[in-house]
Enzyme design. Structure first.
Site, PDB file in Angstrom:
ATOM      1  N   ASP A   1       0.847  -1.205   0.000  1.00  0.00           N
ATOM      2  CA  ASP A   1       0.000   0.000   0.000  1.00  0.00           C
ATOM      3  C   ASP A   1       0.877   1.249   0.000  1.00  0.00           C
ATOM      4  O   ASP A   1       0.547   2.266  -0.610  1.00  0.00           O
ATOM      5  CB  ASP A   1      -0.905  -0.003   1.249  1.00  0.00           C
ATOM      6  CG  ASP A   1      -2.208   0.754   1.050  1.00  0.00           C
ATOM      7  OD1 ASP A   1      -2.221   1.673   0.229  1.00  0.00           O
ATOM      8  OD2 ASP A   1      -3.203   0.437   1.731  1.00  0.00           O
TER       9      ASP A   1
ATOM     10  N   HIS B   1      -6.508   4.483   6.619  1.00  0.00           N
ATOM     11  CA  HIS B   1      -5.661   5.537   6.043  1.00  0.00           C
ATOM     12  C   HIS B   1      -5.831   6.756   6.949  1.00  0.00           C
ATOM     13  O   HIS B   1      -6.765   6.835   7.754  1.00  0.00           O
ATOM     14  CB  HIS B   1      -6.056   5.785   4.583  1.00  0.00           C
ATOM     15  CG  HIS B   1      -5.553   4.692   3.679  1.00  0.00           C
ATOM     16  ND1 HIS B   1      -4.439   4.828   2.912  1.00  0.00           N
ATOM     17  CD2 HIS B   1      -6.002   3.426   3.469  1.00  0.00           C
ATOM     18  CE1 HIS B   1      -4.207   3.695   2.265  1.00  0.00           C
ATOM     19  NE2 HIS B   1      -5.152   2.813   2.570  1.00  0.00           N
TER      20      HIS B   1
ATOM     21  N   CYS C   1      -3.695   5.304  -2.257  1.00  0.00           N
ATOM     22  CA  CYS C   1      -4.274   4.372  -3.222  1.00  0.00           C
ATOM     23  C   CYS C   1      -4.370   5.082  -4.560  1.00  0.00           C
ATOM     24  O   CYS C   1      -4.890   6.190  -4.632  1.00  0.00           O
ATOM     25  CB  CYS C   1      -5.652   3.911  -2.756  1.00  0.00           C
ATOM     26  SG  CYS C   1      -6.501   2.882  -3.979  1.00  0.00           S
TER      27      CYS C   1
ATOM     28  N   ASN D   1      -1.553   4.690   4.831  1.00  0.00           N
ATOM     29  CA  ASN D   1      -2.075   4.100   6.075  1.00  0.00           C
ATOM     30  C   ASN D   1      -1.471   4.839   7.258  1.00  0.00           C
ATOM     31  O   ASN D   1      -0.402   5.435   7.153  1.00  0.00           O
ATOM     32  CB  ASN D   1      -1.652   2.625   6.192  1.00  0.00           C
ATOM     33  CG  ASN D   1      -2.343   1.738   5.200  1.00  0.00           C
ATOM     34  OD1 ASN D   1      -1.721   1.221   4.286  1.00  0.00           O
ATOM     35  ND2 ASN D   1      -3.625   1.548   5.380  1.00  0.00           N
TER      36      ASN D   1
HETATM   37  P1  HMG Z   1      -9.004  -5.744 -16.534  1.00  0.00           P
HETATM   38  O1  HMG Z   1      -8.384  -4.832 -17.557  1.00  0.00           O
HETATM   39  O2  HMG Z   1     -10.475  -5.733 -16.391  1.00  0.00           O
HETATM   40  O3  HMG Z   1      -8.523  -7.256 -16.669  1.00  0.00           O
HETATM   41  O4  HMG Z   1      -8.311  -5.422 -15.134  1.00  0.00           O
HETATM   42  P2  HMG Z   1      -8.228  -8.199 -17.856  1.00  0.00           P
HETATM   43  O5  HMG Z   1      -8.399  -9.585 -17.322  1.00  0.00           O
HETATM   44  O6  HMG Z   1      -8.982  -7.784 -19.088  1.00  0.00           O
HETATM   45  O7  HMG Z   1      -6.660  -7.993 -18.145  1.00  0.00           O
HETATM   46  C1  HMG Z   1      -6.092  -6.805 -18.670  1.00  0.00           C
HETATM   47  C2  HMG Z   1      -4.609  -6.991 -18.796  1.00  0.00           C
HETATM   48  O8  HMG Z   1      -4.024  -7.162 -17.504  1.00  0.00           O
HETATM   49  C3  HMG Z   1      -4.203  -8.243 -19.593  1.00  0.00           C
HETATM   50  O9  HMG Z   1      -2.945  -7.954 -20.199  1.00  0.00           O
HETATM   51  C4  HMG Z   1      -4.006  -9.271 -18.520  1.00  0.00           C
HETATM   52  O10 HMG Z   1      -3.130 -10.295 -18.901  1.00  0.00           O
HETATM   53  C5  HMG Z   1      -3.382  -8.443 -17.426  1.00  0.00           C
HETATM   54  P3  HMG Z   1      -2.835  -7.517 -21.754  1.00  0.00           P
HETATM   55  O11 HMG Z   1      -3.459  -8.645 -22.486  1.00  0.00           O
HETATM   56  O12 HMG Z   1      -3.600  -6.240 -21.876  1.00  0.00           O
HETATM   57  O13 HMG Z   1      -1.376  -7.376 -21.940  1.00  0.00           O
HETATM   58  N1  HMG Z   1      -3.662  -8.984 -16.102  1.00  0.00           N
HETATM   59  C6  HMG Z   1      -2.730  -9.243 -15.177  1.00  0.00           C
HETATM   60  N2  HMG Z   1      -1.396  -9.118 -15.192  1.00  0.00           N
HETATM   61  C7  HMG Z   1      -0.741  -9.487 -14.059  1.00  0.00           C
HETATM   62  N3  HMG Z   1      -1.351  -9.950 -12.965  1.00  0.00           N
HETATM   63  C8  HMG Z   1      -2.681 -10.074 -12.930  1.00  0.00           C
HETATM   64  C9  HMG Z   1      -3.425  -9.724 -14.063  1.00  0.00           C
HETATM   65  N4  HMG Z   1      -4.738  -9.733 -14.350  1.00  0.00           N
HETATM   66  C10 HMG Z   1      -4.888  -9.283 -15.588  1.00  0.00           C
HETATM   67  N5  HMG Z   1      -3.276 -10.525 -11.815  1.00  0.00           N
HETATM   68  C11 HMG Z   1      -7.632  -6.084 -12.954  1.00  0.00           C
HETATM   69  C12 HMG Z   1      -8.754  -6.042 -13.960  1.00  0.00           C
HETATM   70  C13 HMG Z   1      -8.213  -6.524 -11.642  1.00  0.00           C
HETATM   71  C14 HMG Z   1      -6.560  -7.092 -13.411  1.00  0.00           C
HETATM   72  C15 HMG Z   1      -6.987  -4.671 -12.859  1.00  0.00           C
HETATM   73  O14 HMG Z   1      -7.991  -3.696 -12.719  1.00  0.00           O
HETATM   74  C16 HMG Z   1      -6.024  -4.571 -11.716  1.00  0.00           C
HETATM   75  O15 HMG Z   1      -5.004  -5.214 -11.700  1.00  0.00           O
HETATM   76  N6  HMG Z   1      -6.347  -3.751 -10.721  1.00  0.00           N
HETATM   77  C17 HMG Z   1      -5.527  -3.608  -9.536  1.00  0.00           C
HETATM   78  C18 HMG Z   1      -5.866  -2.348  -8.841  1.00  0.00           C
HETATM   79  C19 HMG Z   1      -5.000  -2.192  -7.607  1.00  0.00           C
HETATM   80  O16 HMG Z   1      -4.022  -2.885  -7.398  1.00  0.00           O
HETATM   81  N7  HMG Z   1      -5.379  -1.204  -6.777  1.00  0.00           N
HETATM   82  C20 HMG Z   1      -4.666  -0.881  -5.591  1.00  0.00           C
HETATM   83  C21 HMG Z   1      -4.792  -1.937  -4.546  1.00  0.00           C
HETATM   84  S1  HMG Z   1      -6.355  -1.921  -3.707  1.00  0.00           S
HETATM   85  C22 HMG Z   1      -6.120  -0.812  -2.402  1.00  0.00           C
HETATM   86  O17 HMG Z   1      -5.134  -0.116  -2.360  1.00  0.00           O
HETATM   87  C23 HMG Z   1      -7.121  -0.781  -1.297  1.00  0.00           C
HETATM   88  C24 HMG Z   1      -6.640  -1.509  -0.033  1.00  0.00           C
HETATM   89  O18 HMG Z   1      -5.408  -0.961   0.424  1.00  0.00           O
HETATM   90  C25 HMG Z   1      -7.693  -1.364   1.076  1.00  0.00           C
HETATM   91  C26 HMG Z   1      -8.151   0.070   1.301  1.00  0.00           C
HETATM   92  O19 HMG Z   1      -7.309   0.965   1.549  1.00  0.00           O
HETATM   93  O20 HMG Z   1      -9.355   0.277   1.201  1.00  0.00           O
HETATM   94  C27 HMG Z   1      -6.424  -3.003  -0.289  1.00  0.00           C
HETATM   95 MG    MG Z   2      -5.204   0.800   1.592  1.00  0.00          MG
END
Ligand code: HMG
Ligand code: MG
Length: 295
Positions: free
Chosen positions: A14, A207, A239, A248
């Site tokens: 994070d 956070h 984020c 955080n």
């Molecule tokens: P999408 O575009 O809908 O997914 O993304 P997709 O399945 O169509 O894939 C798109 C591309 O990503 C493809 O590659 C996939 O292969 C690749 P391309 O063909 O375009 O070259 N791909 C991946 N590559 C590596 N690892 C993977 C993966 N999945 C697909 N796992 C998806 C949907 C969920 C993948 C995308 O939106 C994503 O990765 N989002 C992550 C967002 C994120 O990390 N946000 C921050 C963390 S959450 C947070 O901070 C909150 C938290 O702290 C709690 C709080 O504070 O509330 C936890």
């Molecule tokens: Mg967070």
């Protein structure tokens, strides 16, 4: 009886996920190894998410392959889908964390799915993880406030929590993603959730944008016996999908608050602070930690 709190380190994930510039993998590895020696029992060390969505986490596999793991420390990672799980397995993570939200707009922006779609996506991820005996955490972001939809009803957050538990997650982490919640918001949620979910399965993830995270954590610990809290050393992070949100709560500030109230965290705060020295020159924002100024 107030339990001794367990602080779960978020900084390598994070903390670093919203950096614009890439931090060298070796620097991250040294950071995690230094944190491992400070008494932590759990470190979220990376995220197996789309590298296009969150470029700073693109080297998570390398990070996991390179860190010297300390016995007794759990190294976990975020996993949004089956592709992420396969990568996490190849990285030999100790625990995975799936993540969804209590607000539709945030979820859509964060993982490009409705809440329902995300839960469907997690079902096979969680079953496979369980078959491999990997513990699973389930994050519920925007449990109190959403940057797009405003205040979130505790009932809405609880619904998602219960659905995640039904899918088999071992632990929930309830997220105040934009750092806006007050102790009263936390009380309202816990008054409701603890009727259905044991305190032992509930971690809180604050956070600290509005400076209320320590007060929120103390209220949850003192009044509701919640013992698991996420925090980020130095207070680094934010984020990428919650504009303006700070990191955080600083791990060392939260630990100090608990210790000042007579609890034991098992952390060596000087060592936590020293862990930040090597990474500090790569960070784009100053540390928000208050303790760093006095340690
Ligand atoms: P999408 O575009 O809908 O997914 O993304 P997709 O399945 O169509 O894939 C798109 C591309 O990503 C493809 O590659 C996939 O292969 C690749 P391309 O063909 O375009 O070259 N791909 C991946 N590559 C590596 N690892 C993977 C993966 N999945 C697909 N796992 C998806 C949907 C969920 C993948 C995308 O939106 C994503 O990765 N989002 C992550 C967002 C994120 O990390 N946000 C921050 C963390 S959450 C947070 O901070 C909150 C938290 O702290 C709690 C709080 O504070 O509330 C936890
Ligand atoms: Mg967070």
């Amino acid at each position: 009886m107030r339990p001794n709190p367990v602080l779960i380190e978020m900084a390598p994930r994070d903390g670093l996920q919203s950096q614009n510039s890439q931090i060298p993998t070796a620097v991250k590895v040294a950071f995690i190894e230094a944190l491992s020696k400070s008494g932590l029992s759990e470190i979220e060390a990376g995220a197996f998410v789309s590298p296009k969505a969150v470029p700073p986490m693109a080297d998570s596999l390398l990070v996991f392959q390179k860190i010297k793991r300390k016995k007794g420390v759990l190294y976990s990672a975020l996993v949004p889908n089956e592709k992420g799980l396969d990568l996490a397995i190849s990285a030999s993570v100790d625990k995975i964390a799936v993540f969804t939200a209590a607000s539709e707009t945030f979820n859509q922006k964060n993982i490009n799915a409705t809440i329902e779609e995300s839960l469907k996506r997690f079902a096979p991820v969680i079953s496979k993880a369980k078959a491999l005996r990997l513990p699973v955490r389930g994050y519920v972001s925007t449990a109190f406030f959403c940057p797009y939809e405003g205040k979130i009803k505790p009932e809405a957050a609880l619904k998602v929590c219960l659905e995640l538990l039904d899918l088999g997650v071992d632990e929930l982490s309830i997220g105040d993603t934009i750092g806006r919640a007050s102790p009263d918001d936390v009380r309202r949620f816990l008054d409701l959730s603890l009727k259905k979910i044991p305190a032992g399965k509930t971690a809180l993830h604050f956070h600290d944008t509005y400076g209320m995270a320590v007060a929120n954590a103390l209220a949850a610990w003192d009044e509701y016996e919640i013992s698991r809290f996420d925090a980020s050393s130095g207070g680094i992070g934010g984020c990428p999908y919650a504009p303006g949100a700070s990191g955080n709560v600083a791990l060392e500030d939260l630990a100090f608050a608990f210790e000042s109230c007579g609890a034991r965290t098992g952390l060596d705060l000087k060592k936590v602070n020293q862990s930040l020295d090597g990474i500090s020159q790569y960070l784009e924002k100053p540390f928000s930690s208050r303790l760093r100024k006095v340690l």
